[in-house]
Write a protein that holds these residues in place. Structure first.
Motif, PDB file in Angstrom:
ATOM      1  N   HIS A 149       0.834  -1.204   0.000  1.00  0.00           N
ATOM      2  CA  HIS A 149       0.000   0.000   0.000  1.00  0.00           C
ATOM      3  C   HIS A 149       0.872   1.258   0.000  1.00  0.00           C
ATOM      4  N   GLY A 150       1.954   1.229   0.789  1.00  0.00           N
ATOM      5  CA  GLY A 150       2.835   2.386   0.856  1.00  0.00           C
ATOM      6  C   GLY A 150       3.595   2.624  -0.434  1.00  0.00           C
ATOM      7  N   LEU A 151       4.241   1.582  -0.938  1.00  0.00           N
ATOM      8  CA  LEU A 151       5.087   1.734  -2.124  1.00  0.00           C
ATOM      9  C   LEU A 151       4.284   1.935  -3.398  1.00  0.00           C
ATOM     10  N   MET A 233      10.569   3.777   3.595  1.00  0.00           N
ATOM     11  CA  MET A 233       9.566   3.373   4.575  1.00  0.00           C
ATOM     12  C   MET A 233      10.239   3.420   5.938  1.00  0.00           C
ATOM     13  N   ASP A 234       9.882   4.415   6.740  1.00  0.00           N
ATOM     14  CA  ASP A 234      10.490   4.575   8.057  1.00  0.00           C
ATOM     15  C   ASP A 234       9.750   3.691   9.059  1.00  0.00           C
ATOM     16  N   VAL A 235      10.465   2.741   9.680  1.00  0.00           N
ATOM     17  CA  VAL A 235       9.814   1.775  10.567  1.00  0.00           C
ATOM     18  C   VAL A 235      10.130   1.989  12.046  1.00  0.00           C
ATOM     19  N   ALA A 236      11.070   2.872  12.351  1.00  0.00           N
ATOM     20  CA  ALA A 236      11.496   3.034  13.745  1.00  0.00           C
ATOM     21  C   ALA A 236      10.911   4.268  14.418  1.00  0.00           C
ATOM     22  N   GLY A 237      10.542   5.270  13.660  1.00  0.00           N
ATOM     23  CA  GLY A 237       9.922   6.443  14.261  1.00  0.00           C
ATOM     24  C   GLY A 237      10.927   7.439  14.783  1.00  0.00           C
ATOM     25  N   ALA A 238      10.909   7.645  16.092  1.00  0.00           N
ATOM     26  CA  ALA A 238      11.680   8.716  16.714  1.00  0.00           C
ATOM     27  C   ALA A 238      13.170   8.665  16.389  1.00  0.00           C
ATOM     28  N   PHE A 278      10.071  19.792  -0.942  1.00  0.00           N
ATOM     29  CA  PHE A 278       8.715  19.324  -1.247  1.00  0.00           C
ATOM     30  C   PHE A 278       8.540  17.853  -0.856  1.00  0.00           C
ATOM     31  N   ILE A 279       9.012  17.513   0.343  1.00  0.00           N
ATOM     32  CA  ILE A 279       8.967  16.119   0.807  1.00  0.00           C
ATOM     33  C   ILE A 279       7.578  15.786   1.340  1.00  0.00           C
ATOM     34  N   ARG A 280       7.109  14.624   0.985  1.00  0.00           N
ATOM     35  CA  ARG A 280       5.807  14.146   1.457  1.00  0.00           C
ATOM     36  C   ARG A 280       6.009  13.142   2.582  1.00  0.00           C
ATOM     37  N   ILE A 281       5.360  13.372   3.725  1.00  0.00           N
ATOM     38  CA  ILE A 281       5.361  12.431   4.847  1.00  0.00           C
ATOM     39  C   ILE A 281       3.970  11.818   4.916  1.00  0.00           C
ATOM     40  N   GLN A 282       3.914  10.500   4.807  1.00  0.00           N
ATOM     41  CA  GLN A 282       2.625   9.810   4.741  1.00  0.00           C
ATOM     42  C   GLN A 282       2.512   8.776   5.843  1.00  0.00           C
ATOM     43  N   GLY A 283       1.472   8.887   6.673  1.00  0.00           N
ATOM     44  CA  GLY A 283       1.199   7.841   7.645  1.00  0.00           C
ATOM     45  C   GLY A 283       0.646   6.609   6.956  1.00  0.00           C
ATOM     46  N   LEU A 284       1.064   5.428   7.431  1.00  0.00           N
ATOM     47  CA  LEU A 284       0.638   4.165   6.828  1.00  0.00           C
ATOM     48  C   LEU A 284       0.161   3.195   7.899  1.00  0.00           C
TER      49      LEU A 284
END
Length: 338
Positions: A149-151, A233-238, A278-284
């Motif tokens: 879904h993300g990619l 795909m960022d999986v660790a967060g902080a 112009f970076i897009r940050i998307q919650g998944l």
């Protein structure tokens, strides 16, 4: 039937119980669960950090695959003997999520699937890919659907683009496999040379050891001509979001697909180049059943097989959860049922 139940928070409170079979409503399907896979979500539910109001006894785990054992009077989509896998967000059948379709998750608003049988609305199941075993299919509902879904559906991945994957957890490994099948270049991060070898064997074009390169985004950019990647795909967060943002090029996509290092995202719009680039940050958070079915077609066409770290019997559920807690796994942890 037998079920693994949590009677209080903590692995020591996982027990196997004999409980009644679920009753079957007219629109429901009775599934004989053959395999279950674990996610980080399952660990934080088990230890009480996710939902302190959990009602005990509780059947854990959200990802499962099995065989249709019986169908309700109004069911037309499935028949006994069909191989099926759970749709995690049960009512999200297609399109964009809304409050109604987002309201029911397996293991939250319904019992989990770590039991011999479970009753599911007919729209809450997807056909198992023909090339996968039950153990492999059980790994798909959360991790694989999130990566797909993300990619594919959110980032719009195209052949020739570059994807950065992070670590060797379920979402990251599925992202690697999906990206390569889609014709993308993949750069992966990891913590050891042993895991780097495994990632390259799975198709990664380059691997960065983040323990050797603390500012790993610099290595990532260098490996892609200095301009950064198209998608990560960022999986660790902080702990990783800042470097994830610095790893992508102009109009880059950063999908937040996990928070294993903490949920708080402290961002500097200027330092992390969010506006200027112009970076897009998307919650998944996974995807629809329609998205799941599309993923499964791609799995069949490309003969993709999920990476399974280890397989435990139902009686070894505690050991499976402890393996998950250790963080030493590469790929998915699976529990099989009789």
């Amino acid at each position: 039937m037998k079920a693994v139940q949590l009677t209080a928070f903590g692995t020591e409170h996982l027990v196997i119980s004999d409980i009644p079979m679920p009753s079957l409503k007219a629109n429901e399907v009775l599934v004989n669960i053959k395999a279950v896979s674990l996610n980080y979500l399952d660990w934080i539910v088990l230890n009480g950090t996710f939902n302190k109001k959990l009602v005990f006894p509780y059947i854990p785990a959200s990802d499962g695959a099995g065989v249709v054992a019986a169908v309700g009077a109004d069911v037309t989509r499935w028949k006994p003997g069909d191989r099926v896998v759970m749709q995690y967000v049960q009512n999200w059948t297609k399109g964009k999520v809304d409050p109604d379709s987002n309201a029911v998750r397996v293991g939250w608003q319904t019992p989990g699937v770590l039991s011999e049988y479970t009753a599911v609305p007919e729209h809450g199941l997807v056909k198992v890919p023909v090339n996968l075993s039950f153990e492999e299919a059980a790994t798909l509902p959360i991790a694989a659907v999130t990566a797909w879904h993300g990619l594919i559906e959110q980032a719009g991945l195209r052949p020739g683009q570059t994807v950065l994957t992070q670590g060797t957890g379920g979402v990251s490994l599925f992202a690697l496999q999906i990206a390569k099948a889609a014709g993308a270049k993949v750069i992966a991060t990891t913590s050891s040379e042993e895991k780097a070898v495994r990632l390259k064997a799975l198709g990664a074009d380059a691997v960065v050891n983040y323990r050797l390169h603390r500012e790993w985004h610099e290595q990532v950019r260098a490996l892609n001509g200095g301009e950064g990647v198209d998608i990560t795909m960022d999986v660790a967060g902080a702990a990783t979001i800042g470097q994830s943002l610095l790893s992508v090029k102009e109009n880059g996509f950063v999908g937040t697909a996990g928070f294993i290092a903490g949920p708080e995202l402290l961002l500097d719009i200027h330092q992390h180049r969010i506006n200027l680039n112009f970076i897009r940050i998307q919650g998944l958070a996974v995807g629809s059943a329609e998205s799941f079915a599309a993923l499964n077609r791609a799995i069949e066409v490309n003969d993709i097989h999920p990476v399974i770290d280890s397989v435990f019997a139902m009686e070894q559920a505690r050991e499976a959860y402890l393996r998950l807690e250790s963080g030493q796994h590469t790929g998915k942890i699976v529990i099989t049922l009789p």
